[in-house]
Design a protein around this motif. Structure first.
Motif, PDB file in Angstrom:
ATOM      1  N   GLU A 528       0.752   2.007 -17.375  1.00 40.80           N
ATOM      2  CA  GLU A 528      -0.488   2.766 -17.596  1.00 40.80           C
ATOM      3  C   GLU A 528      -1.127   2.412 -18.930  1.00 40.80           C
ATOM      4  N   LEU A 529      -0.282   2.280 -19.974  1.00 38.79           N
ATOM      5  CA  LEU A 529      -0.809   1.939 -21.294  1.00 38.79           C
ATOM      6  C   LEU A 529      -1.446   0.546 -21.280  1.00 38.79           C
ATOM      7  N   SER A 530      -0.836  -0.389 -20.580  1.00 38.90           N
ATOM      8  CA  SER A 530      -1.401  -1.742 -20.496  1.00 38.90           C
ATOM      9  C   SER A 530      -2.759  -1.728 -19.803  1.00 38.90           C
ATOM     10  N   LYS A 531      -2.870  -0.955 -18.717  1.00 39.97           N
ATOM     11  CA  LYS A 531      -4.152  -0.867 -18.015  1.00 39.97           C
ATOM     12  C   LYS A 531      -5.215  -0.193 -18.879  1.00 39.97           C
ATOM     13  N   LEU A 532      -4.793   0.822 -19.644  1.00 38.26           N
ATOM     14  CA  LEU A 532      -5.755   1.485 -20.542  1.00 38.26           C
ATOM     15  C   LEU A 532      -6.266   0.516 -21.601  1.00 38.26           C
ATOM     16  N   GLU A 533      -5.346  -0.234 -22.226  1.00 42.26           N
ATOM     17  CA  GLU A 533      -5.756  -1.158 -23.284  1.00 42.26           C
ATOM     18  C   GLU A 533      -6.621  -2.285 -22.735  1.00 42.26           C
ATOM     19  N   ALA A 534      -6.404  -2.687 -21.470  1.00 38.67           N
ATOM     20  CA  ALA A 534      -7.203  -3.763 -20.865  1.00 38.67           C
ATOM     21  C   ALA A 534      -8.508  -3.246 -20.279  1.00 38.67           C
ATOM     22  N   GLY A 535      -8.727  -1.927 -20.306  1.00 35.65           N
ATOM     23  CA  GLY A 535      -9.955  -1.356 -19.758  1.00 35.65           C
ATOM     24  C   GLY A 535     -10.028  -1.430 -18.251  1.00 35.65           C
ATOM     25  N   GLN A 536      -8.874  -1.489 -17.577  1.00 37.79           N
ATOM     26  CA  GLN A 536      -8.851  -1.634 -16.127  1.00 37.79           C
ATOM     27  C   GLN A 536      -8.646  -0.308 -15.402  1.00 37.79           C
ATOM     28  N   LEU A 537      -8.411   0.770 -16.174  1.00 32.07           N
ATOM     29  CA  LEU A 537      -8.181   2.072 -15.554  1.00 32.07           C
ATOM     30  C   LEU A 537      -9.508   2.789 -15.376  1.00 32.07           C
ATOM     31  N   ARG A 538      -9.773   3.243 -14.169  1.00 30.70           N
ATOM     32  CA  ARG A 538     -11.051   3.904 -13.863  1.00 30.70           C
ATOM     33  C   ARG A 538     -11.005   5.371 -14.280  1.00 30.70           C
ATOM     34  N   PHE A 539     -12.095   5.843 -14.867  1.00 31.39           N
ATOM     35  CA  PHE A 539     -12.227   7.241 -15.260  1.00 31.39           C
ATOM     36  C   PHE A 539     -13.318   7.882 -14.410  1.00 31.39           C
ATOM     37  N   ASP A 540     -12.966   8.958 -13.722  1.00 33.05           N
ATOM     38  CA  ASP A 540     -13.944   9.718 -12.932  1.00 33.05           C
ATOM     39  C   ASP A 540     -14.356  10.940 -13.737  1.00 33.05           C
ATOM     40  N   LYS A 541     -15.427  10.800 -14.500  1.00 34.61           N
ATOM     41  CA  LYS A 541     -15.851  11.872 -15.398  1.00 34.61           C
ATOM     42  C   LYS A 541     -16.767  12.851 -14.677  1.00 34.61           C
ATOM     43  N   ALA A 542     -16.670  14.108 -15.078  1.00 33.65           N
ATOM     44  CA  ALA A 542     -17.531  15.161 -14.545  1.00 33.65           C
ATOM     45  C   ALA A 542     -18.010  16.022 -15.700  1.00 33.65           C
ATOM     46  N   SER A 543     -19.100  16.737 -15.464  1.00 33.95           N
ATOM     47  CA  SER A 543     -19.650  17.634 -16.484  1.00 33.95           C
ATOM     48  C   SER A 543     -18.814  18.915 -16.510  1.00 33.95           C
ATOM     49  N   VAL A 544     -18.226  19.220 -17.679  1.00 27.50           N
ATOM     50  CA  VAL A 544     -17.293  20.347 -17.810  1.00 27.50           C
ATOM     51  C   VAL A 544     -17.839  21.332 -18.835  1.00 27.50           C
ATOM     52  N   LYS A 588     -21.422  21.379 -23.003  1.00 26.85           N
ATOM     53  CA  LYS A 588     -20.919  20.596 -21.885  1.00 26.85           C
ATOM     54  C   LYS A 588     -20.252  19.319 -22.397  1.00 26.85           C
ATOM     55  N   LEU A 589     -19.176  18.934 -21.705  1.00 29.05           N
ATOM     56  CA  LEU A 589     -18.477  17.696 -22.008  1.00 29.05           C
ATOM     57  C   LEU A 589     -18.392  16.858 -20.732  1.00 29.05           C
ATOM     58  N   GLN A 590     -18.280  15.551 -20.895  1.00 29.16           N
ATOM     59  CA  GLN A 590     -18.077  14.627 -19.782  1.00 29.16           C
ATOM     60  C   GLN A 590     -16.615  14.181 -19.809  1.00 29.16           C
ATOM     61  N   LYS A 711     -23.421  27.564 -15.964  1.00 28.08           N
ATOM     62  CA  LYS A 711     -22.568  28.489 -15.226  1.00 28.08           C
ATOM     63  C   LYS A 711     -21.141  28.384 -15.756  1.00 28.08           C
ATOM     64  N   ASN A 712     -20.448  29.548 -15.785  1.00 35.25           N
ATOM     65  CA  ASN A 712     -19.102  29.589 -16.334  1.00 35.25           C
ATOM     66  C   ASN A 712     -18.091  29.108 -15.293  1.00 35.25           C
ATOM     67  N   SER A 713     -18.248  27.866 -14.872  1.00 40.15           N
ATOM     68  CA  SER A 713     -17.291  27.244 -13.972  1.00 40.15           C
ATOM     69  C   SER A 713     -16.840  25.940 -14.590  1.00 40.15           C
ATOM     70  N   LEU A 714     -15.662  25.459 -14.163  1.00 43.65           N
ATOM     71  CA  LEU A 714     -15.057  24.325 -14.864  1.00 43.65           C
ATOM     72  C   LEU A 714     -15.875  23.059 -14.736  1.00 43.65           C
ATOM     73  N   ILE A 715     -16.237  22.653 -13.517  1.00 42.68           N
ATOM     74  CA  ILE A 715     -16.960  21.403 -13.276  1.00 42.68           C
ATOM     75  C   ILE A 715     -18.387  21.719 -12.883  1.00 42.68           C
ATOM     76  N   GLN A 716     -19.340  21.061 -13.575  1.00 40.51           N
ATOM     77  CA  GLN A 716     -20.758  21.242 -13.290  1.00 40.51           C
ATOM     78  C   GLN A 716     -21.327  19.944 -12.726  1.00 40.51           C
ATOM     79  N   PRO A 717     -22.386  20.019 -11.900  1.00 45.92           N
ATOM     80  CA  PRO A 717     -23.021  18.781 -11.418  1.00 45.92           C
ATOM     81  C   PRO A 717     -23.552  17.965 -12.569  1.00 45.92           C
ATOM     82  N   VAL A 718     -23.418  16.625 -12.496  1.00 46.39           N
ATOM     83  CA  VAL A 718     -23.902  15.736 -13.556  1.00 46.39           C
ATOM     84  C   VAL A 718     -25.385  15.560 -13.410  1.00 46.39           C
TER      85      VAL A 718
END
Length: 718
Positions: A528-544, A588-590, A711-718
């Motif tokens: 996992e660390l190798s994939k992170l350092e190589a930028g090969q790990l996908r991040f599915d970000k949402a508005s929080v 809000k955070l992504q 809205k006071n919910s965890l995930i918001q539409p982006v």
């Protein structure tokens, strides 16, 4: 060095000048359209008679003799014969070639002869009037009140009996009568079109002669300018052959000058003993040669945007048209004038395409050439309409080409000015270099010292990295070898029969499974660390929403913290620099929540393992207006981390006793993975500690503020 602001101001000034010139060039067409419509509508001949008794030549100026003229096809009638003539006339619109007259009395092939007649009623005057006679194809004789005043060529009833010749003239006559009887005999056996297809003008002699002189001055100015510019640029090419566009530009100027001299008022035919046939050949030959030299000029200026294949086509077709003009008489090649005009127009349009591409690619001088070519193509269109009698005005190609050349002069001047500026700049730099050489040497020495210091620092960093690499290899060797050795020992014990009972075998299997799980975790974390350092790990970000995230974290870890005998606090504090307190629901955070939970879990469980029962773990959230980021501090009241270990706790396999990577079962990669995940979110992570009292791991994440709240919910539409 050149001032960018001054350069920008100079470019803006040139653009404004360009717009003014284009508007000035467009003015004659507008004025011609206005004046032409007034004369045609208010004072036009009707059935061979033009009534000008309410026209003041002194106040209203000259007037075109347009309208219906009497027309006697296939008859050459003198004024005395017309006086005795009864009937046989037709009424035709002048100016207009007799090719377009009805078949009953027109000469559709342009070949033939005829007589025109117009009676003009005027108020008798003692002033001398004059008539400007245009080019009439291809020979004529003109009488006013029975007096022959003008004749060009030889009018005849066959090709053998006629001779072509033409150029405009102004003839004066007395106007002490109330009617002018204008008679014109015309014959044409040498050109595709015959008759009167350019208007006559009548006015005071002084007015018409001034108009003629002014027209001659304009034409001679254009002709002289073209000759000077052409010779000048051919001379430039002779001295600097690297600039090939100058020779094509110079040839283009000379060809245009040649065409201007044999068309219109035909000044070269008036000055030099050149026959009508030769003058016409020169005029026709100039069209394809203009297209060839014009495109070669554009191509040499912008070879990256032009096409070499197009050169072959342009030169092939142009030379073929030139050969036709040279080999055949005027009656042949004048029939295909539209082909000549179409060739020039197509080459002009393709050149426009090349210039648009050059402008899009921001080539130097492309704007000037594009403007000049656009005006030129407009004048070619005007000439096509004029020579085909779709627009009765005048030919404008010499004027359009002159404007085109004017634009090219701008670009050439700009290029030479740029070369001179560069030369002056180099000269000034050399002078300055010689003057301040010692100062520059001292500056270079200081720069080299700073560079050496930077290299020394980089060398130290490389040494530290090499030490870290050796530690890494040692640690990973140890972490892999230890569980493998234990597994080998357990298996040998089973093989040698040391393990006798079922209970012992089950215990040994559980121990082996634990070691295998540890190895699996280590390999998984490394992967996992190798994939992170190589930028090969996908991040599915949402508005929080920050408020919901805080609540979720507190609920998620409260049971584990309290089960360990510790207290958990979750708080949101306002920064000291915040003038207005902000509600966490507005922030809000992504985030990729599973990855971020992996980070927070590592921090919280590390804090639990290193905090004694009865201690406290605190999650502190805050928002900074200045940096637009959320700060999270995970603080425990545990044993702390010594200062010597603190800079390395986010390194791989750093497992000193106080480093937070030494917990039992740990792979030593947790904080390194956490650091990669935070940085992938655009944030930062760090640590501070007071040994024996507390440790704080902090992280910052980009955030935004919604003034209306979310809205006071965890995930918001982006």
């Amino acid at each position: 060095m050149s001032n960018p602001r001054l350069q920008k101001r100079r470019e803006n000034l040139i653009r404004r000048l360009l717009i003014v010139i284009i508007l000035f060039m467009s003015l004659p067409l507008g004025l011609a359209g206005c004046s032409g419509s007034r004369e045609t509508n208010d004072h036009a001949a009707d059935r061979g008679t033009l009534d000008l008794r309410n026209w003041s030549f002194e106040e209203d100026g000259a007037i075109s003799l347009d309208g219906e003229w009497a027309f006697f096809p296939r008859q050459l009638l003198a004024p005395e014969q017309l006086s005795a003539q009864r009937g046989g006339e037709h009424y035709v619109n002048v100016p207009k070639s007799w090719n377009s007259y009805p078949k009953g009395y027109g000469l559709s092939d342009g070949q033939g002869y005829a007589t025109y007649r117009l009676k003009i009623r005027i108020d008798p005057t003692k002033k001398v009037l004059a008539i400007r006679v245009p080019n009439i194809y291809s020979a004529y004789t003109m009488w006013i009140n029975g007096e022959m005043l003008a004749s060009k060529g030889k009018v005849g009833t066959s090709e053998e009996l006629s001779q072509a010749d033409q150029y405009p003239v102004v003839v004066a006559f007395k106007a002490d009568t109330d009617e002018l009887d204008l008679v014109v005999q015309v014959s044409n056996f040498q050109h595709r079109k015959g008759g009167i297809w350019v208007d006559f003008k009548l006015g005071e002699s002084g007015t018409l002669f001034r108009m003629q002189n002014w027209s001659a001055a304009q034409d001679m100015s254009i002709l002289g300018s073209l000759l000077i510019i052409g010779i000048y640029h051919i001379g430039l090419y002779a001295f600097r052959r690297q600039e090939k566009f100058t020779i094509h530009f110079g040839l283009l100027c000379l060809i245009i000058a040649l065409r201007a001299g044999v068309t219109g008022d035909s000044y070269l035919l008036q000055i030099f003993p050149i026959s009508w046939e030769m003058g016409l050949k020169l005029g026709y030959i100039s069209l394809p040669l203009c297209a060839i030299s014009g495109y070669l000029y554009v191509f040499q200026l912008f070879p990256q945007d032009g096409s070499k294949k197009a050169i072959k086509w342009v030169m092939g077709i142009g030379l073929l048209l030139t050969l036709i003009v040279v080999m055949f008489p005027a009656i042949v090649y004048s029939q295909i004038l539209l082909l000549f005009q179409s060739f020039v127009l197509v080459v002009g349009l393709y050149s426009l395409v090349v210039l648009v591409a050059a402008r899009v690619n921001r080539r130097e001088g492309a704007t000037f050439v594009l403007a000049g070519m656009a005006v030129f193509v407009m004048t070619v269109l005007n000439d096509v309409l004029f020579y085909n009698e779709w627009l009765v005005y005048t030919q404008l190609v010499p004027l359009g080409l002159f404007f085109f050349i004017l634009m090219q002069s701008f670009i050439i001047s700009t290029r030479f000015s740029s070369a001179l500026r560069k030369g002056e700049l180099v000269s000034n730099q050399l002078r300055e270099l010689n003057t301040h050489l010692e100062e520059r040497i001292e500056e270079r020495t200081d720069t080299l010292k700073k560079t050496n210091q930077t290299l020394e620092k980089a060398n130290r960093e490389l040494g530290r990295m090499e030490t870290s690499r050796r530690h890494f290899m040692t640690n990973i060797s140890h972490d892999l070898r230890t569980p493998i050795t234990l597994l080998q020992g357990y298996l040998e014990a089973i093989q040698d029969g040391v393990v006798n009972t079922e209970e012992q075998r089950q215990r040994y299997v559980r121990m082996m499974l634990g070691k295998v799980s540890g190895l699996e975790r280590l390999i998984r974390d490394l992967f996992e660390l190798s994939k992170l350092e190589a930028g090969q790990l996908r991040f599915d970000k949402a508005s929080v929403c920050l408020s919901a995230w805080m609540e979720q974290l507190c609920e998620q870890y409260e049971i584990d913290v309290r089960s360990a005998g510790l207290a958990l606090d979750c708080t949101f504090i306002h920064g000291e620099e915040d003038a207005v307190q902000v509600d966490p629901q507005q922030i809000k955070l992504q985030l990729d929540l599973p990855r971020m939970d992996q980070v927070i879990a590592n921090l919280v469980y590390n804090a639990i393992k290193h905090t004694q029962a009865g201690g406290r773990i605190t999650l502190t959230f805050s928002y900074s207006h200045l940096t637009k980021e959320v700060l999270l501090h995970v603080t425990d009241s545990g044993i702390g981390i010594e200062a010597e270990h603190l800079p390395f706790i986010f390194d791989r396999f750093y497992k000193k006793e106080m480093s937070r990577n030494s917990a039992e079962g740990s792979s030593g990669l947790g904080l390194a993975i956490a650091k990669e995940i935070i940085e992938a979110h655009g944030g930062k992570i760090g640590a501070s500690s007071e040994p024996g009292r507390s440790t704080t791991i902090w992280l910052s994440l980009p955030a935004s503020q919604n003034e209306k709240g979310v809205k006071n919910s965890l995930i918001q539409p982006v």
